[in-house]
Design a protein around this motif. Sequence first.
Motif, PDB file in Angstrom:
ATOM      1  N   LEU A  76       0.815  -1.221   0.000  1.00 14.11           N
ATOM      2  CA  LEU A  76       0.000   0.000   0.000  1.00 14.11           C
ATOM      3  C   LEU A  76       0.846   1.267   0.000  1.00 14.11           C
ATOM      4  O   LEU A  76       0.402   2.312  -0.472  1.00 14.11           O
ATOM      5  CB  LEU A  76      -0.932   0.020   1.211  1.00 14.11           C
ATOM      6  N   ILE A  77       2.045   1.187   0.532  1.00 15.27           N
ATOM      7  CA  ILE A  77       2.904   2.365   0.649  1.00 15.27           C
ATOM      8  C   ILE A  77       3.093   3.037  -0.709  1.00 15.27           C
ATOM      9  O   ILE A  77       2.965   4.248  -0.839  1.00 15.27           O
ATOM     10  CB  ILE A  77       4.260   1.995   1.282  1.00 15.27           C
ATOM     11  N   GLY A  78       3.371   2.261  -1.731  1.00 13.85           N
ATOM     12  CA  GLY A  78       3.594   2.809  -3.063  1.00 13.85           C
ATOM     13  C   GLY A  78       2.343   3.326  -3.741  1.00 13.85           C
ATOM     14  O   GLY A  78       2.412   4.049  -4.723  1.00 13.85           O
ATOM     15  N   ARG A  79       1.171   2.964  -3.213  1.00 12.88           N
ATOM     16  CA  ARG A  79      -0.086   3.402  -3.825  1.00 12.88           C
ATOM     17  C   ARG A  79      -0.608   4.710  -3.247  1.00 12.88           C
ATOM     18  O   ARG A  79      -1.564   5.279  -3.771  1.00 12.88           O
ATOM     19  CB  ARG A  79      -1.141   2.311  -3.662  1.00 12.88           C
ATOM     20  N   LEU A  80      -0.002   5.178  -2.156  1.00 11.24           N
ATOM     21  CA  LEU A  80      -0.441   6.453  -1.578  1.00 11.24           C
ATOM     22  C   LEU A  80      -0.054   7.586  -2.521  1.00 11.24           C
ATOM     23  O   LEU A  80       1.091   7.683  -2.949  1.00 11.24           O
ATOM     24  CB  LEU A  80       0.200   6.681  -0.214  1.00 11.24           C
ATOM     25  N   ASP A  81      -1.015   8.438  -2.828  1.00 12.66           N
ATOM     26  CA  ASP A  81      -0.754   9.562  -3.718  1.00 12.66           C
ATOM     27  C   ASP A  81      -1.672  10.724  -3.360  1.00 12.66           C
ATOM     28  O   ASP A  81      -2.252  10.754  -2.267  1.00 12.66           O
ATOM     29  CB  ASP A  81      -0.912   9.136  -5.186  1.00 12.66           C
ATOM     30  N   GLY A  82      -1.814  11.636  -4.264  1.00 13.35           N
ATOM     31  CA  GLY A  82      -2.626  12.817  -4.034  1.00 13.35           C
ATOM     32  C   GLY A  82      -4.090  12.516  -3.744  1.00 13.35           C
ATOM     33  O   GLY A  82      -4.757  13.291  -3.063  1.00 13.35           O
ATOM     34  N   ARG A  83      -4.595  11.386  -4.240  1.00  8.14           N
ATOM     35  CA  ARG A  83      -5.998  11.026  -3.962  1.00  8.14           C
ATOM     36  C   ARG A  83      -6.209  10.792  -2.469  1.00  8.14           C
ATOM     37  O   ARG A  83      -7.248  11.157  -1.912  1.00  8.14           O
ATOM     38  CB  ARG A  83      -6.410   9.791  -4.756  1.00  8.14           C
ATOM     39  N   PHE A  84      -5.218  10.200  -1.823  1.00  3.26           N
ATOM     40  CA  PHE A  84      -5.295   9.981  -0.380  1.00  3.26           C
ATOM     41  C   PHE A  84      -5.355  11.318   0.354  1.00  3.26           C
ATOM     42  O   PHE A  84      -6.174  11.517   1.252  1.00  3.26           O
ATOM     43  CB  PHE A  84      -4.093   9.154   0.084  1.00  3.26           C
ATOM     44  N   LEU A  85      -4.480  12.247  -0.049  1.00  3.05           N
ATOM     45  CA  LEU A  85      -4.475  13.566   0.575  1.00  3.05           C
ATOM     46  C   LEU A  85      -5.780  14.308   0.332  1.00  3.05           C
ATOM     47  O   LEU A  85      -6.281  15.003   1.217  1.00  3.05           O
ATOM     48  CB  LEU A  85      -3.285  14.380   0.054  1.00  3.05           C
ATOM     49  N   GLU A  86      -6.338  14.164  -0.853  1.00  2.00           N
ATOM     50  CA  GLU A  86      -7.624  14.813  -1.159  1.00  2.00           C
ATOM     51  C   GLU A  86      -8.741  14.236  -0.292  1.00  2.00           C
ATOM     52  O   GLU A  86      -9.590  14.967   0.212  1.00  2.00           O
ATOM     53  CB  GLU A  86      -7.956  14.656  -2.648  1.00  2.00           C
ATOM     54  N   ALA A  87      -8.730  12.922  -0.101  1.00  2.00           N
ATOM     55  CA  ALA A  87      -9.732  12.297   0.770  1.00  2.00           C
ATOM     56  C   ALA A  87      -9.600  12.826   2.195  1.00  2.00           C
ATOM     57  O   ALA A  87     -10.601  13.160   2.838  1.00  2.00           O
ATOM     58  CB  ALA A  87      -9.587  10.777   0.740  1.00  2.00           C
ATOM     59  N   LEU A  88      -8.372  12.917   2.685  1.00  2.35           N
ATOM     60  CA  LEU A  88      -8.151  13.469   4.026  1.00  2.35           C
ATOM     61  C   LEU A  88      -8.632  14.907   4.115  1.00  2.35           C
ATOM     62  O   LEU A  88      -9.250  15.310   5.103  1.00  2.35           O
ATOM     63  CB  LEU A  88      -6.666  13.405   4.394  1.00  2.35           C
ATOM     64  N   ARG A  89      -8.349  15.703   3.076  1.00  2.00           N
ATOM     65  CA  ARG A  89      -8.764  17.100   3.072  1.00  2.00           C
ATOM     66  C   ARG A  89     -10.292  17.217   3.134  1.00  2.00           C
ATOM     67  O   ARG A  89     -10.832  18.021   3.889  1.00  2.00           O
ATOM     68  CB  ARG A  89      -8.241  17.806   1.826  1.00  2.00           C
ATOM     69  N   LEU A  90     -10.987  16.399   2.349  1.00  2.00           N
ATOM     70  CA  LEU A  90     -12.452  16.435   2.347  1.00  2.00           C
ATOM     71  C   LEU A  90     -13.029  16.059   3.709  1.00  2.00           C
ATOM     72  O   LEU A  90     -13.953  16.701   4.217  1.00  2.00           O
ATOM     73  CB  LEU A  90     -13.014  15.498   1.280  1.00  2.00           C
TER      74      LEU A  90
END
Length: 113
Positions: free
Chosen positions: A26-40
């Motif tokens: 999973l480490i390599g799959r973390l990207d901007g989508r994860f950060l966007e989900a956290l932001r929302l």
Amino acid sequence: MPRRGDGALALARQVLTIEADAVRALIGRLDGRFLEALRLIQACLDGHRGRVIVSGIGKSGHIARKIASTMASTLRASSSAPPSGALMPVREGVGRRGRTTLAIAGKYSAACQ
């Protein structure tokens, strides 16, 4: 001579190795989508004004209920809802301002507002 329980220990080690490998992947799959989900989610919960509705089917639904329960236990407004109702505006007030739906699936997760 093999001791009793050696098979169980070997199986436990195998299961933990498989799970650890899955988490490492999973480490390599973390990207901007994860950060966007956290932001929302954070924007929804800031000031305790919003509500997060968490949803999924099958095992993902079980995980969704656990996430909603954990959030509720930390005084964050959240609830779980079945997928058939989680995205409908009349269910849980999803269509209202301040509501964020976290939809969990087997292969990916998405936060949508």
